[in-house]
Design a protein around this motif. Structure first.
Motif, mmCIF file in Angstrom:
data_model
loop_
_atom_site.group_PDB
_atom_site.id
_atom_site.type_symbol
_atom_site.label_atom_id
_atom_site.label_comp_id
_atom_site.label_asym_id
_atom_site.label_seq_id
_atom_site.Cartn_x
_atom_site.Cartn_y
_atom_site.Cartn_z
ATOM 1 N N ARG A 109 2.131 -27.289 5.004
ATOM 2 C CA ARG A 109 2.508 -26.165 4.152
ATOM 3 C C ARG A 109 3.961 -26.251 3.716
ATOM 4 N N GLY A 110 4.830 -26.786 4.603
ATOM 5 C CA GLY A 110 6.225 -26.978 4.230
ATOM 6 C C GLY A 110 6.389 -28.019 3.138
ATOM 7 N N ILE A 111 5.617 -29.108 3.240
ATOM 8 C CA ILE A 111 5.662 -30.142 2.203
ATOM 9 C C ILE A 111 5.153 -29.598 0.877
ATOM 10 N N LYS A 112 4.083 -28.811 0.918
ATOM 11 C CA LYS A 112 3.541 -28.222 -0.309
ATOM 12 C C LYS A 112 4.559 -27.295 -0.961
ATOM 13 N N SER A 113 5.244 -26.503 -0.162
ATOM 14 C CA SER A 113 6.252 -25.587 -0.695
ATOM 15 C C SER A 113 7.392 -26.346 -1.357
ATOM 16 N N SER A 114 7.858 -27.430 -0.705
ATOM 17 C CA SER A 114 8.933 -28.235 -1.281
ATOM 18 C C SER A 114 8.499 -28.908 -2.580
ATOM 19 N N LEU A 115 7.255 -29.411 -2.610
ATOM 20 C CA LEU A 115 6.740 -30.060 -3.814
ATOM 21 C C LEU A 115 6.614 -29.061 -4.964
ATOM 22 N N CYS A 116 6.091 -27.878 -4.683
ATOM 23 C CA CYS A 116 5.947 -26.858 -5.736
ATOM 24 C C CYS A 116 7.308 -26.447 -6.290
ATOM 25 N N LEU A 117 8.321 -26.397 -5.436
ATOM 26 C CA LEU A 117 9.660 -26.029 -5.900
ATOM 27 C C LEU A 117 10.209 -27.067 -6.870
ATOM 28 N N LYS A 118 10.024 -28.359 -6.569
ATOM 29 C CA LYS A 118 10.509 -29.408 -7.461
ATOM 30 C C LYS A 118 9.766 -29.397 -8.795
ATOM 31 N N ILE A 119 8.458 -29.194 -8.743
ATOM 32 C CA ILE A 119 7.678 -29.132 -9.989
ATOM 33 C C ILE A 119 8.092 -27.908 -10.806
ATOM 34 N N ALA A 120 8.311 -26.782 -10.131
ATOM 35 C CA ALA A 120 8.704 -25.557 -10.839
ATOM 36 C C ALA A 120 10.053 -25.722 -11.525
ATOM 37 N N CYS A 121 11.003 -26.382 -10.869
ATOM 38 C CA CYS A 121 12.312 -26.616 -11.481
ATOM 39 C C CYS A 121 12.190 -27.531 -12.698
ATOM 40 N N ALA A 122 11.333 -28.534 -12.612
ATOM 41 C CA ALA A 122 11.184 -29.478 -13.724
ATOM 42 C C ALA A 122 10.460 -28.841 -14.905
ATOM 43 N N MET A 123 9.545 -27.935 -14.640
ATOM 44 C CA MET A 123 8.738 -27.328 -15.706
ATOM 45 C C MET A 123 9.207 -25.920 -16.085
ATOM 46 N N HIS A 124 10.295 -25.451 -15.451
ATOM 47 C CA HIS A 124 10.869 -24.147 -15.780
ATOM 48 C C HIS A 124 9.835 -23.032 -15.639
#
Length: 484
Positions: free
Chosen positions: A356-371
């Motif tokens: 779940r921690g890895i998923k949260s970190s991955l979603c944060l990076k995708i969210a920053c890239a896609m605004h």
């Protein structure tokens, strides 16, 4: 300053390790196999709770085999670069020790990585892939010491398939008391058997804790009796949920269950999970089961009111219902037997915590890239993106290069182990493309032909007509929004 007894009396030989003869024998057989060359399994994982002799066994093994010891524990920084520099250097070269002292001959080094299941954040970035490479390529014996092997094996298939796993059990109180008696005699302390057994029982199988308790109680004394250990009841003995469950289900002691729960460091909602898990196994009569779940449901109602109203005084009512209420619900039937069960919900949440921690970190990076928001990524974007990344290598490389994905994040995205071939190849290609982009020669700037006159400081002369008079051009009024 006097030496700590836990270090002073640490086992020097494997024969001195107490409580785990079969584990010690298996470890010794693996060590002896190195005399015939490099064995199939180059690394061993020692599994067990703290204080039961895992690290002491590794140190004693190095003494028995006359090996040098290279130790890395959780207090050291264990990034990929550090692991390669220290552990892999030691695994390939056996002529120069870690203290830069020349050893000579074919003296081997035992590489011990303590608390290998505790790899956190930037301090241990990239350590797991380096450990995987070490396990596969080392020319020296390697021992990994872990408390939770399941958590480590979920992150790496190499640790599970390319190592020998040896499990250490908690030694019984009688074995611990025998070792404490020898230590007391060496220190000139006369301790009776009842006192030593009391210390051993309170240690709960932790030999390190038992030795420290003995050292504390013996300070300034030459005799130790059972009365001297009474202080351990308050200072050492820690109540847990198994004690609460025993009071509720086996002893039918409602007041004792309430008091024991107040001594346990646990929130009421977590305690309710324990009771809920074991209730159907302990109460076999339908009537007892109905009454028990009725009291448990009332406890849940109070906990819900605590959440809504933020009035934590209602916790006491919830605790009374789940302990004393459930205890008096059994009117007939025999008490259960066997071991109490750990809550299934907690087990599942614990196993998925790192994921779940890895998923949260991955979603944060995708969210920053896609605004966009992380919630939007988790609900609408992550699923299709995982499918695209699994089937298209170019997309995988682009995501790693543009978003800076770590091996764990890439493995989660494409449902692969971090030491799998597809993850390694993707990371290598992304790194190579990033390097090529940085070293690429910049293009020559093409001079742009000026279409407007330069500012020379001389005012521009207006155009003139045939009569040599300046031509004036009236500016057209700007278009107004309300012109129709």
């Amino acid at each position: 300053m006097a030496e700590d007894w836990t270090e002073k009396y640490r086992p020097k030989k494997l024969s001195e390790v107490i409580g785990n003869p079969s584990a010690v024998k298996e470890l010794e057989e693996w060590a002896l196999s190195w005399k015939a060359g490099i064995p199939d399994k180059r690394a061993v994982v020692l599994i067990g709770s703290p204080g039961i002799g895992k690290t002491s066994s590794a140190i004693a093994l190095a003494n028995d085999m006359d090996w040098d010891l290279v130790e890395m524990n959780a207090s050291d920084q264990r990034t990929a670069a550090v692991v390669k520099d220290i552990a892999q250097r030691a695994s390939y070269f056996n002529s120069i020790g870690m203290d830069e002292e020349y050893k000579g001959g074919n003296r081997k080094k035992l590489i011990v990585m303590d608390e290998a299941d505790n790899l956190f954040g930037n301090a241990d970035r990239g350590a797991l892939p380096a450990i995987n490479d070490l396990i596969k390529t080392t020319k020296q014996p390697v021992i990994l010491i872990v408390n939770d092997f399941y958590a480590l094996s979920k992150k790496s298939a190499t640790v599970k398939s390319d190592t020998i796993q040896i499990t250490y059990r908690r030694p019984v109180a009688r074995s611990i008391a025998g070792a404490l008696k020898k230590i007391a005699a060496s220190e000139g302390v006369s301790a009776d058997d009842a006192a030593l057994m009391k210390i051993a029982e309170n240690s709960n199988g932790d030999m390190r804790a038992a030795v420290r308790d003995l050292e504390a109680l013996s300070h300034g004394r030459k005799e130790l009796n059972k009365e001297s250990t009474e202080i351990l009841q308050e200072r050492i003995v820690k109540k847990d949920m198994y004690s609460v469950l025993g009071k509720v289900f086996r002893e039918n002691d409602p007041f004792g269950a309430k008091k024991t729960l107040s001594d346990v460091d646990i929130e009421p909602r977590d305690a309710m999970l324990w009771i809920d898990e074991n209730l159907p196994y302990e109460y076999k009569e339908p009537g007892d089961l109905v009454r028990g779940y009725e009291k448990l449901s009332r406890s849940d109602v109070f906990l819900g009111r605590v959440s809504r109203r933020q009035y934590f005084g209602l916790w006491s009512y919830a605790s009374d219902m789940m302990t004393a209420g459930v205890a008096v619900s059994r009117h007939g039937g025999k008490a259960g037997y066997g071991q109490f069960r750990f809550p299934t919900y907690m087990v599942k949440m614990s196993r998925t915590k790192s994921m779940r921690g890895i998923k949260s970190s991955l979603c944060l990076k995708i969210a920053c890239a896609m605004h966009t928001s992380t919630k939007g990524v988790a609900l609408d974007i992550l699923g299709p993106l995982k499918e695209l990344a699994r089937n298209d290598e170019k997309i995988r490389i682009m995501l790693v290069r543009e978003m800076g994905l770590e091996p764990e994040e890439l493995g989660f995205l494409i449902d692969a182990k971090i030491d799998s071939k597809i993850v390694k190849e993707t990371l290598e290609k992304a790194s190579q493309m990033r390097t090529n982009k940085e070293t690429e020669t910049p293009r020559e700037e093409v001079p742009i032909k000026e279409t407007y006159p330069r500012d020379t400081g001389i005012p521009e002369q207006p155009e003139k007509n045939e009569n040599n008079t300046p031509i004036t051009t009236a500016k057209k009024p700007g278009k107004n929004l309300f012109d129709f």
